[in-house]
Scaffold this motif. Structure first.
Motif, PDB file in Angstrom:
ATOM      1  N   ILE A  41     -26.995 -19.435  31.050  1.00  0.00           N
ATOM      2  CA  ILE A  41     -27.012 -20.515  30.059  1.00  0.00           C
ATOM      3  C   ILE A  41     -25.943 -21.534  30.440  1.00  0.00           C
ATOM      4  O   ILE A  41     -24.770 -21.192  30.580  1.00  0.00           O
ATOM      5  CB  ILE A  41     -26.723 -19.975  28.641  1.00  0.00           C
ATOM      6  CG1 ILE A  41     -27.759 -18.921  28.244  1.00  0.00           C
ATOM      7  CG2 ILE A  41     -26.689 -21.116  27.630  1.00  0.00           C
ATOM      8  CD1 ILE A  41     -27.408 -18.175  26.962  1.00  0.00           C
ATOM      9  N   ALA A  42     -26.352 -22.795  30.602  1.00  0.00           N
ATOM     10  CA  ALA A  42     -25.413 -23.868  30.915  1.00  0.00           C
ATOM     11  C   ALA A  42     -25.084 -24.659  29.659  1.00  0.00           C
ATOM     12  O   ALA A  42     -25.967 -24.943  28.845  1.00  0.00           O
ATOM     13  CB  ALA A  42     -25.991 -24.791  31.978  1.00  0.00           C
ATOM     14  N   ILE A  43     -23.801 -25.024  29.525  1.00  0.00           N
ATOM     15  CA  ILE A  43     -23.362 -25.848  28.405  1.00  0.00           C
ATOM     16  C   ILE A  43     -22.711 -27.105  28.959  1.00  0.00           C
ATOM     17  O   ILE A  43     -21.721 -27.036  29.689  1.00  0.00           O
ATOM     18  CB  ILE A  43     -22.345 -25.100  27.523  1.00  0.00           C
ATOM     19  CG1 ILE A  43     -22.941 -23.800  26.988  1.00  0.00           C
ATOM     20  CG2 ILE A  43     -21.883 -25.987  26.365  1.00  0.00           C
ATOM     21  CD1 ILE A  43     -21.938 -22.931  26.245  1.00  0.00           C
ATOM     22  N   VAL A  44     -23.293 -28.269  28.636  1.00  0.00           N
ATOM     23  CA  VAL A  44     -22.676 -29.541  28.989  1.00  0.00           C
ATOM     24  C   VAL A  44     -22.581 -30.374  27.715  1.00  0.00           C
ATOM     25  O   VAL A  44     -23.074 -29.988  26.663  1.00  0.00           O
ATOM     26  CB  VAL A  44     -23.470 -30.301  30.077  1.00  0.00           C
ATOM     27  CG1 VAL A  44     -23.744 -29.403  31.270  1.00  0.00           C
ATOM     28  CG2 VAL A  44     -24.770 -30.864  29.527  1.00  0.00           C
ATOM     29  N   GLY A  45     -21.939 -31.532  27.815  1.00  0.00           N
ATOM     30  CA  GLY A  45     -21.812 -32.408  26.656  1.00  0.00           C
ATOM     31  C   GLY A  45     -20.422 -33.000  26.555  1.00  0.00           C
ATOM     32  O   GLY A  45     -19.510 -32.640  27.299  1.00  0.00           O
ATOM     33  N   SER A  46     -20.271 -33.908  25.612  1.00  0.00           N
ATOM     34  CA  SER A  46     -19.023 -34.653  25.477  1.00  0.00           C
ATOM     35  C   SER A  46     -17.974 -33.912  24.660  1.00  0.00           C
ATOM     36  O   SER A  46     -16.798 -33.930  25.001  1.00  0.00           O
ATOM     37  CB  SER A  46     -19.307 -36.017  24.836  1.00  0.00           C
ATOM     38  OG  SER A  46     -20.192 -36.767  25.638  1.00  0.00           O
TER      39      SER A  46
ATOM     40  N   THR B 111     -24.308 -30.419  24.089  1.00  0.00           N
ATOM     41  CA  THR B 111     -23.741 -30.394  22.736  1.00  0.00           C
ATOM     42  C   THR B 111     -23.913 -31.740  22.045  1.00  0.00           C
ATOM     43  O   THR B 111     -24.298 -31.803  20.874  1.00  0.00           O
ATOM     44  CB  THR B 111     -22.253 -30.027  22.771  1.00  0.00           C
ATOM     45  OG1 THR B 111     -21.545 -30.960  23.622  1.00  0.00           O
ATOM     46  CG2 THR B 111     -22.049 -28.616  23.296  1.00  0.00           C
ATOM     47  N   ASN B 112     -23.635 -32.842  22.752  1.00  0.00           N
ATOM     48  CA  ASN B 112     -23.717 -34.183  22.173  1.00  0.00           C
ATOM     49  C   ASN B 112     -23.382 -35.222  23.236  1.00  0.00           C
ATOM     50  O   ASN B 112     -22.936 -34.883  24.329  1.00  0.00           O
ATOM     51  CB  ASN B 112     -22.768 -34.332  20.968  1.00  0.00           C
ATOM     52  CG  ASN B 112     -21.382 -33.785  21.274  1.00  0.00           C
ATOM     53  OD1 ASN B 112     -20.742 -34.181  22.252  1.00  0.00           O
ATOM     54  ND2 ASN B 112     -20.920 -32.856  20.454  1.00  0.00           N
ATOM     55  N   ASN B 113     -23.590 -36.476  22.888  1.00  0.00           N
ATOM     56  CA  ASN B 113     -23.170 -37.606  23.720  1.00  0.00           C
ATOM     57  C   ASN B 113     -22.030 -38.316  23.010  1.00  0.00           C
ATOM     58  O   ASN B 113     -22.206 -38.813  21.892  1.00  0.00           O
ATOM     59  CB  ASN B 113     -24.319 -38.599  23.926  1.00  0.00           C
ATOM     60  CG  ASN B 113     -25.494 -38.003  24.670  1.00  0.00           C
ATOM     61  OD1 ASN B 113     -25.325 -37.413  25.729  1.00  0.00           O
ATOM     62  ND2 ASN B 113     -26.694 -38.142  24.115  1.00  0.00           N
ATOM     63  N   GLY B 114     -20.861 -38.345  23.619  1.00  0.00           N
ATOM     64  CA  GLY B 114     -19.706 -38.981  22.992  1.00  0.00           C
ATOM     65  C   GLY B 114     -18.914 -39.794  23.987  1.00  0.00           C
ATOM     66  O   GLY B 114     -19.232 -39.854  25.178  1.00  0.00           O
ATOM     67  N   LYS B 115     -17.855 -40.405  23.506  1.00  0.00           N
ATOM     68  CA  LYS B 115     -17.053 -41.319  24.322  1.00  0.00           C
ATOM     69  C   LYS B 115     -15.985 -40.559  25.115  1.00  0.00           C
ATOM     70  O   LYS B 115     -14.796 -40.790  24.964  1.00  0.00           O
ATOM     71  CB  LYS B 115     -16.403 -42.365  23.428  1.00  0.00           C
ATOM     72  CG  LYS B 115     -17.397 -43.248  22.686  1.00  0.00           C
ATOM     73  CD  LYS B 115     -16.682 -44.191  21.719  1.00  0.00           C
ATOM     74  CE  LYS B 115     -17.666 -45.050  20.949  1.00  0.00           C
ATOM     75  NZ  LYS B 115     -16.971 -45.943  19.977  1.00  0.00           N
ATOM     76  N   ASP B 116     -16.428 -39.654  25.986  1.00  0.00           N
ATOM     77  CA  ASP B 116     -15.483 -38.903  26.803  1.00  0.00           C
ATOM     78  C   ASP B 116     -15.454 -39.449  28.228  1.00  0.00           C
ATOM     79  O   ASP B 116     -16.469 -39.885  28.758  1.00  0.00           O
ATOM     80  CB  ASP B 116     -15.834 -37.404  26.810  1.00  0.00           C
ATOM     81  CG  ASP B 116     -17.149 -37.115  27.521  1.00  0.00           C
ATOM     82  OD1 ASP B 116     -18.093 -37.895  27.336  1.00  0.00           O
ATOM     83  OD2 ASP B 116     -17.229 -36.114  28.242  1.00  0.00           O
ATOM     84  N   HIS B 117     -14.297 -39.436  28.843  1.00  0.00           N
ATOM     85  CA  HIS B 117     -14.145 -39.847  30.252  1.00  0.00           C
ATOM     86  C   HIS B 117     -14.817 -41.192  30.532  1.00  0.00           C
ATOM     87  O   HIS B 117     -15.465 -41.367  31.575  1.00  0.00           O
ATOM     88  CB  HIS B 117     -14.725 -38.775  31.186  1.00  0.00           C
ATOM     89  CG  HIS B 117     -14.136 -37.413  31.008  1.00  0.00           C
ATOM     90  ND1 HIS B 117     -12.824 -37.107  31.314  1.00  0.00           N
ATOM     91  CD2 HIS B 117     -14.685 -36.261  30.541  1.00  0.00           C
ATOM     92  CE1 HIS B 117     -12.592 -35.830  31.050  1.00  0.00           C
ATOM     93  NE2 HIS B 117     -13.701 -35.293  30.571  1.00  0.00           N
TER      94      HIS B 117
END
Length: 434
Positions: A95-100, A174-180
């Protein structure tokens, strides 16, 4: 003569512990001599062997002075290829976890739930980049029944690269956010990066789990034929999904029941964004046929730690510690949640958000404006970016400057919230708040 991946893999199966640091050599391990901007571990290969390593994998021929040195073209690429080769031999779900935002909390919740039934290997700490991820994959043994792999990207194409190493069979954004934003360039870059997981799953017949409440994620996953949806529902926000739960409360802590469930589940987390994280674990748990009791035990066993959603009680204050890292999206959500907490005497310590590039000035000002809009009266701002904002709040160029101030002006009998980027080290303020 260069060592091939097949040759290395046979050796790895005999000596399956990998080391990259001569200060932590395990007997009969394989030492991979990685290079960095300021170091060349080829120079320390002999030290690794003296400390107990069985073989040293190097990429500079002049250091090969015996058969204990295995020469390759590039040590890092060899480590990554070895991890992929190992993954290809495994028949377990990955299981892969990516997101902001929320990747680590989601990983830990997912692990807490799934280990109720399976022998789980999960990414340790922050081993989620181009070096840490292959090291994590190579920790999977024949005893493991499932792996949970967190992927941390800060530029476009990195998640695609990590997917090609880990070869996930299931995944979650997880979500799309203002990271990096400095690395991604824009929100479009963030979305493109997170999309890379869905693209991999679509091409490889994998299964994507999607938050039904998040329209952007639903659109991103349109081309994934195998998908499951989940919804973290509460009063004022409901959605039909493959796996949907309704929360009776989301603060100060989240309380809910499973679909058709009878057992109340009391988590140690707060806020709607954390209910989304919890629902990832619930959805995978239900999909993998865990019982209601197993899911309940897993969720309730999770205690936030390591400065993430952690409650620290001192002699005179209660600190809601979320100081492991920050970006504008996570900062906004957590401040709103803290402002809505059912208690008074609120104090906030906020630290600069890093890696925002040209967006830094506007995003820090937006956070200050949010605090003012929410009528938060006692806010301490730490860092050069927050110090540049237009505000009536107290500002400090460094966290240490803030520490000196509160040592001279003690804060007592307050509910305190802390959040900032890792480099701000806001946790260093805690002793002065005791």
């Amino acid at each position: 003569m260069m060592a091939s991946i097949n040759e290395l893999y046979k050796i790895y199966l005999q000596y399956p512990y990998i080391s990259t640091d001569t200060r932590n050599i395990k007997k009969d391990s394989l030492f991979f001599a990685l290079k960095g901007e300021k170091f060349n571990a080829n120079e320390f290969a002999a030290d690794a062997l003296k400390s107990g390593a069985k073989y040293a994998i190097i990429d500079e021929e002049k250091y090969k002075v015996s058969d204990s040195y295995l020469l390759v073209d590039d040590v890092l690429e060899t480590l990554q290829h070895l991890a992929t080769h190992h993954r290809q031999q495994l028949q377990i779900p990955v299981i892969a976890i990516v997101g902001s935002n929320g990747k680590t909390t989601t990983k830990e919740l997912l692990t807490a739930v799934l280990k109720q039934k399976f022998n789980v290997l999960a990414t340790p700490g922050n081993f989620n980049n181009h070096i840490g991820l292959p090291l994590t994959i190579l920790q999977i043994t024949p005893a493991h029944e499932l792996a949970i792999i967190e992927m941390g990207a800060n530029h476009v194409n990195e998640n695609a690269f990590l997917c090609d190493i880990a070869l996930p069979s299931m995944g979650i954004v997880t979500n799309n956010g203002k990271d990096h934003l400095e690395g991604f360039g824009s929100m479009e870059g963030v979305i493109a990066s997170n999309m890379e997981l869905f693209t991999f799953l679509a091409k490889n017949n994998g299964i994507a789990f999607i938050n039904k409440h998040d329209e952007s994620l639903m659109q991103m996953a349109e081309n994934v034929s195998n998908k499951k949806t989940y919804a973290a529902n509460f009063e004022g926000r409901t959605m039909q999904a493959d796996y949907a739960c309704f929360a009776n409360a989301i603060r100060p802590t989240i309380e809910f029941t499973l679909p058709n469930g009878t057992l109340p589940i009391h988590s140690n987390l707060s806020g709607d964004y954390n209910f989304d994280n919890i629902m990832v674990a619930v959805a995978f748990g239900l999909y993998l046929n865990l019982s209601e009791t197993e899911i309940k035990n897993g969720i309730e066993s999770y205690q936030p730690a390591n400065n993430r959603s952690q409650i620290v009680k001192t002699n005179t204050n209660t600190i809601y510690m979320d100081a492991y890292n920050a970006n504008p999206s996570s900062m906004e959500l957590s401040i709103k949640n803290f402002a809505a907490m059912p208690f008074n005497d609120k104090v906030l310590f906020l630290g600069d958000m890093f890696e925002l590039g040209k967006y830094a000035e506007d995003e820090h000002q937006a956070i200050v404006n949010l605090c003012q809009t929410l009528h938060l009266e006692e806010v301490y701002l730490c860092g050069h970016d927050f110090a540049k904002t237009q505000t009536h709040y107290k500002t400090f160029a460094t966290t240490n400057d803030c520490l000196i101030y509160i040592q001279a002006n003690p804060i007592k009998h307050k509910n305190i919230f802390m959040k900032g980027s890792r480099g701000m080290k806001l946790e260093s303020l805690v002793p002065a708040l005791d």
